[in-house]
Scaffold this active site. Structure first.
Site, PDB file in Angstrom:
ATOM      1  N   GLY A  12       0.777  -1.234   0.000  1.00  0.00           N
ATOM      2  CA  GLY A  12       0.000   0.000   0.000  1.00  0.00           C
ATOM      3  C   GLY A  12       0.811   1.288   0.000  1.00  0.00           C
ATOM      4  O   GLY A  12       0.328   2.312   0.484  1.00  0.00           O
ATOM      5  N   THR A  13       2.033   1.267  -0.587  1.00  0.00           N
ATOM      6  CA  THR A  13       2.761   2.544  -0.632  1.00  0.00           C
ATOM      7  C   THR A  13       2.077   3.529  -1.586  1.00  0.00           C
ATOM      8  O   THR A  13       2.113   4.739  -1.344  1.00  0.00           O
ATOM      9  CB  THR A  13       4.234   2.356  -1.050  1.00  0.00           C
ATOM     10  OG1 THR A  13       4.291   1.829  -2.368  1.00  0.00           O
ATOM     11  CG2 THR A  13       4.974   1.452  -0.086  1.00  0.00           C
ATOM     12  N   ASN A  14       1.453   3.029  -2.630  1.00  0.00           N
ATOM     13  CA  ASN A  14       0.691   3.940  -3.503  1.00  0.00           C
ATOM     14  C   ASN A  14      -0.529   4.483  -2.770  1.00  0.00           C
ATOM     15  O   ASN A  14      -0.873   5.655  -2.923  1.00  0.00           O
ATOM     16  CB  ASN A  14       0.288   3.247  -4.805  1.00  0.00           C
ATOM     17  CG  ASN A  14       1.416   3.282  -5.822  1.00  0.00           C
ATOM     18  OD1 ASN A  14       1.708   4.320  -6.400  1.00  0.00           O
ATOM     19  ND2 ASN A  14       2.071   2.151  -6.006  1.00  0.00           N
ATOM     20  N   ASN A 108      -5.665   2.651 -12.955  1.00  0.00           N
ATOM     21  CA  ASN A 108      -4.643   1.689 -12.524  1.00  0.00           C
ATOM     22  C   ASN A 108      -3.266   2.345 -12.604  1.00  0.00           C
ATOM     23  O   ASN A 108      -3.021   3.184 -13.460  1.00  0.00           O
ATOM     24  CB  ASN A 108      -4.662   0.462 -13.444  1.00  0.00           C
ATOM     25  CG  ASN A 108      -3.619  -0.576 -13.058  1.00  0.00           C
ATOM     26  OD1 ASN A 108      -3.455  -0.906 -11.887  1.00  0.00           O
ATOM     27  ND2 ASN A 108      -2.889  -1.093 -14.039  1.00  0.00           N
ATOM     28  N   HIS A 110       0.722   1.275 -13.193  1.00  0.00           N
ATOM     29  CA  HIS A 110       1.585   0.165 -13.597  1.00  0.00           C
ATOM     30  C   HIS A 110       3.040   0.658 -13.616  1.00  0.00           C
ATOM     31  O   HIS A 110       3.317   1.745 -14.131  1.00  0.00           O
ATOM     32  CB  HIS A 110       1.192  -0.371 -14.978  1.00  0.00           C
ATOM     33  CG  HIS A 110       2.059  -1.512 -15.401  1.00  0.00           C
ATOM     34  ND1 HIS A 110       1.948  -2.775 -14.854  1.00  0.00           N
ATOM     35  CD2 HIS A 110       3.103  -1.558 -16.273  1.00  0.00           C
ATOM     36  CE1 HIS A 110       2.868  -3.557 -15.377  1.00  0.00           C
ATOM     37  NE2 HIS A 110       3.588  -2.851 -16.243  1.00  0.00           N
TER      38      HIS A 110
END
Ligand code: GAR
Length: 216
Positions: A12-14, A108, A110
């Site tokens: 969950g760093t994003n 999203n 990527h």
């Protein structure tokens, strides 16, 4: 306010970058309504709890197939009246009913410059291993609208990151996150929530902000 659900599967760093940017007012017109994890052990759930964002688990392992998992996720988003879904390290492609309901409303992130090093099998560290094996000199990250095809939907933002001589998959992953992912994902969410994204086939146009004060 655009009601936003962040879908996660891991560290969950994003998610944290989104939480921080939201706190600093860098994501406009956005309510972080829910974090939904496909994995009951994901550290992302703790990050959500620290930020006082309701966290829900839709455990992939407890569903017999992708169709039933997709339905449970879709029901959860509809129950919560979600406008925008964000895959922030979310490991799954979902079935058409989800994509059709949320077409051009799923973002999203990527960790490569799509259309290179993307699609099935390119996930997390594996993407960076493939980048280094191929010997390219530049990689980066892409924020795009998700579709039923892995890493294929219309591109919103990209940022390049140079590869260094002594990079390992780990060091490259970390730099791509810090220099690209954590910047462009919150920015893409803000552009969506401000109503500034216009999708025309594969092309995403970003509308300029009109400053009312400058109007005659
Ligand atoms: C991130 O690097 C994200 O771009 C990648 O997984 C990592 C999740 O990290 N996603 C993909 O590879 C999707 N194809 P996080 O849980 O710390 O945000």
């Amino acid at each position: 306010m655009v009601k936003t659900a962040i879908l996660v599967s891991g560290g969950g760093t994003n998610l944290q970058a989104i939480i921080d940017a939201h706190l600093f007012g860098e994501i406009k017109n956005c309510e972080l309504t829910a974090v939904i994890s496909s994995n009951p052990d994901a550290y992302a759930i703790e990050r959500a709890q620290h930020a006082d964002i309701p966290a829900y688990i839709v455990d992939r392992a407890s569903f017999p197939n992708r169709a039933t998992f997709t339905k449970a996720l879709l029901d959860k988003l509809l129950d919560l009246d979600i406008d925008l879904a964000v895959y922030a390290g979310f490991n799954f492609i979902l079935d058409p009913p989800f994509i059709e309901t949320y077409r051009n409303r799923i973002i999203n992130i990527h960790p490569s410059l799509i259309p290179s090093f993307c699609g099935l099998g390119y996930y997390g560290l594996r993407t960076h291993e493939a980048v280094l094996e191929h010997g390219v000199k530049i990689t980066g990250a892409t924020a795009h609208f998700a579709t039923e095809i892995a890493d294929d939907g219309p591109i919103i933002l990209q940022k390049a990151v140079p590869i260094l001589e002594d990079d390992t998959p780990k060091s490259l992953q970390q730099r791509v996150m810090e220099e690209a992912e954590w910047e462009i994902l919150p920015r893409a969410i803000s552009l969506f929530c401000e109503g500034r994204l216009e999708v025309d086939g594969r092309i995403v146009h970003i509308k300029e902000v009109v400053d009312d004060a400058e109007q005659p």
